[in-house]
Motif scaffolding. Structure first.
Motif, PDB file in Angstrom:
ATOM      1  N   GLN A 192       3.117  33.238 -54.925  1.00 49.95           N
ATOM      2  CA  GLN A 192       4.467  33.485 -55.435  1.00 49.95           C
ATOM      3  C   GLN A 192       4.645  32.847 -56.815  1.00 49.95           C
ATOM      4  O   GLN A 192       5.175  33.475 -57.724  1.00 49.95           O
ATOM      5  CB  GLN A 192       5.488  32.911 -54.447  1.00 49.95           C
ATOM      6  CG  GLN A 192       6.926  33.164 -54.804  1.00 49.95           C
ATOM      7  CD  GLN A 192       7.325  34.597 -54.520  1.00 49.95           C
ATOM      8  OE1 GLN A 192       7.141  35.108 -53.425  1.00 49.95           O
ATOM      9  NE2 GLN A 192       7.874  35.264 -55.524  1.00 49.95           N
ATOM     10  N   PRO A 203      11.774  33.662 -55.745  1.00 52.09           N
ATOM     11  CA  PRO A 203      12.444  34.626 -54.872  1.00 52.09           C
ATOM     12  C   PRO A 203      13.958  34.387 -54.898  1.00 52.09           C
ATOM     13  O   PRO A 203      14.395  33.248 -55.079  1.00 52.09           O
ATOM     14  CB  PRO A 203      11.881  34.342 -53.485  1.00 52.09           C
ATOM     15  CG  PRO A 203      10.864  33.279 -53.639  1.00 52.09           C
ATOM     16  CD  PRO A 203      10.861  32.776 -55.030  1.00 52.09           C
ATOM     17  N   ILE A 224      10.482  36.688 -47.153  1.00 51.90           N
ATOM     18  CA  ILE A 224       9.446  36.359 -48.137  1.00 51.90           C
ATOM     19  C   ILE A 224       8.340  37.406 -48.106  1.00 51.90           C
ATOM     20  O   ILE A 224       7.840  37.828 -49.151  1.00 51.90           O
ATOM     21  CB  ILE A 224       8.877  34.933 -47.936  1.00 51.90           C
ATOM     22  CG1 ILE A 224       7.943  34.536 -49.084  1.00 51.90           C
ATOM     23  CG2 ILE A 224       8.093  34.782 -46.686  1.00 51.90           C
ATOM     24  CD1 ILE A 224       8.600  33.841 -50.205  1.00 51.90           C
ATOM     25  N   SER A 245       9.793  40.462 -49.918  1.00 50.93           N
ATOM     26  CA  SER A 245      10.028  40.285 -51.353  1.00 50.93           C
ATOM     27  C   SER A 245       8.703  40.199 -52.089  1.00 50.93           C
ATOM     28  O   SER A 245       8.560  40.701 -53.204  1.00 50.93           O
ATOM     29  CB  SER A 245      10.900  39.049 -51.610  1.00 50.93           C
ATOM     30  OG  SER A 245      10.135  37.945 -51.970  1.00 50.93           O
ATOM     31  N   MET A 246       7.681  39.604 -51.446  1.00 50.87           N
ATOM     32  CA  MET A 246       6.379  39.555 -52.113  1.00 50.87           C
ATOM     33  C   MET A 246       5.762  40.933 -52.203  1.00 50.87           C
ATOM     34  O   MET A 246       5.142  41.286 -53.217  1.00 50.87           O
ATOM     35  CB  MET A 246       5.439  38.608 -51.370  1.00 50.87           C
ATOM     36  CG  MET A 246       5.812  37.173 -51.578  1.00 50.87           C
ATOM     37  SD  MET A 246       4.577  36.043 -50.963  1.00 50.87           S
ATOM     38  CE  MET A 246       3.451  35.988 -52.322  1.00 50.87           C
ATOM     39  N   SER A 298       7.409  42.654 -55.066  1.00 48.00           N
ATOM     40  CA  SER A 298       6.972  42.103 -56.357  1.00 48.00           C
ATOM     41  C   SER A 298       5.573  42.583 -56.708  1.00 48.00           C
ATOM     42  O   SER A 298       5.303  42.948 -57.850  1.00 48.00           O
ATOM     43  CB  SER A 298       6.963  40.577 -56.314  1.00 48.00           C
ATOM     44  OG  SER A 298       8.144  40.071 -55.797  1.00 48.00           O
TER      45      SER A 298
END
Lengths: 268, 244
Positions: A29, A37, B69, B72-73, B76
């Motif tokens: 990330q 995020p 998470i 969202s990853m 992305s």
């Protein structure tokens, strides 16, 4: 003191479990995606909840359910208990596969009930329900998978008792999966394949492994090292079949309802 | 505040309902079949309370942390458009979550015992340890590879059944040549590799990826990653048994 000690070790073990995953996730990330995020705080808190929840869950299982379940698996497969199911006049030499009926019933019920409580199956069911916009019910999926595991584990126990080679069962299961794949609704296929893998994690594996091991130690001529394995494989194969069957049945029911509506409309 | 309390209470009730079948089965067998009293009732009750609380917290954390998470990853990565990093991430996730998995460590140790008894390796402590850790890395590698294959499948939109059926055919062919002792362990290893934390993450990753790529259906393309992760270990464990 013992209790505190147990809490400490279990939490440490869970942290050990979660840490590499968290490291990979947050490493990618921040180092690769290079963005925060949107709701980082909530996500971090979520990780803490997962950590605490999983530790408590495992600790509770280790305290109450696993010892009892293991003890039962041992007692039900105990030669003395098996001989008590013989009719009068029969001797130990007359023990046949059907004298193990309590083992099969236990296998079925414990397979079903542990799968209902399996956290990873709950996760997948929630996701499938969201993604399918409610077409796939959380409970429908969980019950279908649990039924598959129950049948799989009882059949696996039967296999250990009669001593058939495992691969014939698994290969026939595969053939059935392939045939069913051709006629099942397309939408369910990936989910059905997935449900084979999710059923067997924290709750089911320890109890089922104890059952397989106990059984292969009791039945004459079985080697626990070779025959004790394989129950998990049954438990991951049969849910694939039962989930596809569930989808086929729901489709059939929807089709029948549609036809009835059309008939009602045309006669009106 | 009272609304949050109601939600918590409902969640607790839900967890209790999820656990009720196990409790009933155990009580039934203990009293009706084995006809024995419950040992240590206090500890058992405390354990049940812990399990109910734990399941509730876990599911709350799932919805707050793991699912968001993962998704969202996935979005992305799709936006970034770098295939290399996506594949690196997929492999790291598969490998990293499997190599330390306690269930796998246990299975690997048992497999080493089987191999030693079958005369495939020396029956010494160090030979067994080498065998077990080799097996662990093999399985972890195979899970990493599985997630990579699954991610490529989502990107390309291949139908999952051809890959899985192809894998089954491979398993069947290898079963004929693998040593008999390893077969049961190999079949089991497929089921034990996917842990409680991996499953939600990998599912969210797949669904997120399929939702953010045009022309992919999250239902048809998003699921299936776990299926790969439970298939490749069988193939690799049998290969390991054949080579060593």
């Amino acid at each position: 003191m013992d209790i505190l000690n147990a809490i400490w070790t279990t939490t440490l073990a869970t942290v050990n479990d979660v840490l590499p995953i968290a490291a990979i996730i947050f490493g990618f990330q921040f180092a690769v995606l290079r963005q925060k995020p949107a709701n980082l705080r909530a996500i971090l808190f979520g990780f803490v909840w997962v950590l605490v929840g999983l530790s408590l869950f495992l600790l509770g299982l280790e305290w109450c359910l696993f010892p009892l379940g293991r003890l039962m698996a041992e007692q039900l497969t105990d030669p003395v208990f098996i001989q008590s199911t013989l009719d009068a006049g029969e001797t130990a030499a007359d023990i046949a596969w059907d004298n193990y009926y309590w083992v099969y019933i236990f296998a079925f019920m414990i397979g079903f009930s542990t799968t209902i409580a399996e956290p990873s199956l709950i996760a997948v069911a929630i996701k499938a329900n969201q993604v399918s916009a409610g077409t796939i019910g959380v409970w429908g999926l969980r019950l279908a998978v649990a039924l598959g595991v129950a049948v799989g584990i009882s059949l696996g126990c039967y296999r250990i008792v009669v001593g058939d080679p495992i691969h014939w069962y698994i290969i026939s299961g595969y053939v059935l999966v392939v045939l069913q794949t051709m006629i099942a609704p397309k939408m369910i296929i990936p989910l059905a394949y997935d449900s084979g893998g999710v059923t067997t994690s924290t709750v089911t594996v320890p109890l089922v492994a104890a059952l397989g091991l106990g059984l292969s130690e009791t039945v004459p001529g079985r080697n626990p090292l070779i025959d004790g394995f394989g129950l998990i494989a049954f438990a991951s194969l049969f849910p694939i079949i039962s989930v596809m069957t569930y989808a086929q049945l729901s489709e059939l029911r929807a089709g029948m309802a549609r036809r009835r509506r059309m008939k009602a409309r045309s006669s009106a | 505040m009272s609304k949050a309390l109601t939600t918590l209470l409902l969640a607790l009730l839900g967890s209790l309902r999820d656990l009720l079948p196990i409790i009933l089965v155990i009580l039934f067998f203990q009293f009706a079949v084995l006809k024995q009293p419950l040992p240590d009732v206090g500890q058992i009750l405390l354990g049940v309370v812990f399990v109910v609380l734990g399941l509730t917290f876990f599911i709350h954390g799932l919805e707050q942390g793991l699912f968001p998470i993962g998704e969202s990853m996935a979005t992305s990565f799709a936006r970034k458009g770098s295939l290399f990093w996506l594949i690196a991430f997929a492999f790291a996730l598969g490998f990293g979550t499997t190599v330390a998995e306690p269930a796998l460590i246990a299975v690997a140790a048992e497999a080493a015992a089987v191999a030693a008894e079958g005369g495939m390796i020396e029956s010494s402590e160090s030979a067994r340890e080498d065998y077990a850790s080799g097996l662990r890395y093999t399985v972890a590698f195979s899970v990493g590879l599985a997630i990579v294959i699954g991610v490529i499948r989502i990107l390309r939109g291949w139908p999952v059944q051809w890959l899985i059926i192809g894998g089954y055919v491979l398993v069947v062919i290898m079963t004929m040549f693998a040593p008999r002792e390893i077969i049961g362990i190999a079949y089991d290893s497929g089921g034990v590799t996917t842990s409680t934390i991996t499953v939600p993450l990998v599912t969210a990753l797949g669904v997120g990826l399929a939702s953010s790529i045009r022309g992919r259906n999250p239902m048809i393309d998003g699921f299936g990653l776990i299926a790969f992760a439970s298939l490749t270990p069988m193939i690799f464990v049998m290969a390991y048994g054949m080579l060593i």
